[in-house]
Motif scaffolding. Structure first.
Motif, short mmCIF file in Angstrom:
data_model
loop_
_atom_site.label_atom_id
_atom_site.label_comp_id
_atom_site.label_asym_id
_atom_site.label_seq_id
_atom_site.Cartn_x
_atom_site.Cartn_y
_atom_site.Cartn_z
N VAL A 98 25.12 -38.76 12.07
CA VAL A 98 24.69 -38.26 10.76
C VAL A 98 24.30 -36.79 10.84
CG1 VAL A 98 22.97 -38.52 8.92
CG2 VAL A 98 23.97 -40.55 10.00
N MET A 105 24.85 -47.35 8.93
CA MET A 105 25.54 -46.10 9.27
C MET A 105 26.48 -46.26 10.44
SD MET A 105 22.22 -46.38 10.10
CE MET A 105 20.82 -45.72 11.01
N PHE A 154 29.00 -44.45 4.52
CA PHE A 154 27.68 -43.84 4.60
C PHE A 154 27.77 -42.34 4.34
CE2 PHE A 154 23.76 -42.46 6.75
CZ PHE A 154 22.85 -43.37 6.23
#
Length: 280
Positions: free
Chosen positions: A52, A263, A270
């Motif tokens: 992320v 995720m 996501f």
């Protein structure tokens, strides 16, 4: 590129020596732009957000949290969670993180909800990833936080497990948290590497943590990104509707074919949600 490493003490005004011994949280900062604070779930270090971070870093200043007792950080005296919670609030205040977006997974999501209730002027939005305001209420029909204590048969059993038995337990737990074998291995390793006492007593703190009443004061936009496993979409909606009854307004988006670590199971989905919500 990582450009800041900060360790936050428990209370404002701690001496330098005290800050060197008390580390409720460690925060690494990546990128530049509007701030985003990423709070991981139980046992998960900040590196659990690496995929992320790589996606957000070109657009945002990512403040990535690791909690004491996890990811190699020293353990705290108990109660553990209140110290972590206060350190997060202190970190936001000291670093003047205005217009802040909070992304929290599992326990991190519960902490994010509590921060938004206490710091409404600094937080612009919440992205809650498969997290409930009162996890203990999900497991105990007549939930009473005061009835949960550290000295219990279950906790004592967990503390007494030898390394082989504990690793086997961790592997079994990880299988239910992601649908992907490689992610299950990562999750298992984080559980095994956690400070054992923090794992056992910290989870008691987690189960006692109930922010349902605080939801009444949240006016920050809230989006919940939930997994459909293992209960199915109907079961998930029922659970979230019940738990979030005190929250005036929120968006619930459910990922299909995903377990607790949404995720990891649905990374492209996501990313699309983050792009939509953070507007980049």
């Amino acid at each position: 590129m990582k450009h800041v490493l900060l360790v936050c003490g428990l209370f404002l005004g701690l001496s330098i020596s005290a800050q060197n011994t008390i580390k409720p949280i460690e925060v690494e900062v990546y990128g530049k732009g509007d701030p985003v604070l990423l709070i991981p779930g139980f046992t998960v270090p900040g590196s659990g957000w690496n995929e992320v971070i790589a996606y957000l870093e070109p657009h945002f200043e990512c403040h990535v949290v690791t909690l004491a007792g996890f990811g190699g950080l020293p353990a705290l005296e108990f109660p553990w969670l209140p110290k972590v919670n206060e350190a997060l609030q202190e970190y936001i205040q000291i670093n003047n993180l205005n217009n802040l977006s909070l992304i929290g997974h599992s326990l991190g999501g519960t902490l994010a909800l509590d921060l938004a209730a206490r710091m409404p002027d600094l937080i612009s939005q919440l992205i809650i990833v498969d997290a409930l305001p009162a996890t203990g209420a999900l497991y105990f029909p007549n939930f009473d936080p005061d009835a949960l204590g550290y000295d219990s048969p279950y906790n004592n059993q967990q503390l007494a497990l030898n390394a082989t038995a504990f690793e086997a337990m961790a592997a079994q737990m990880a299988q239910g948290m992601s649908l992907k074998p490689e992610a299950q291995q990562r999750i298992k390793n984080w559980i095994v590497e956690a400070d054992r006492k923090t794992y056992v007593y910290g989870y008691t703190d987690y189960l006692k943590f109930d922010v349902r009443e605080s939801l009444k004061t949240i006016r920050t936009p809230v989006t919940i990104l939930a997994a459909d496993k293992p209960y199915g979409e109907a079961g998930v909606r029922q659970t979230y509707t019940t738990q979030y009854a005190n929250l005036a307004d929120y968006e619930l988006v459910i990922a299909t074919d995903a377990a607790h670590f949404v995720m990891y199971d649905q990374p492209e989905w996501f990313k699309i949600q983050l792009q939509r919500l953070l507007d980049f």
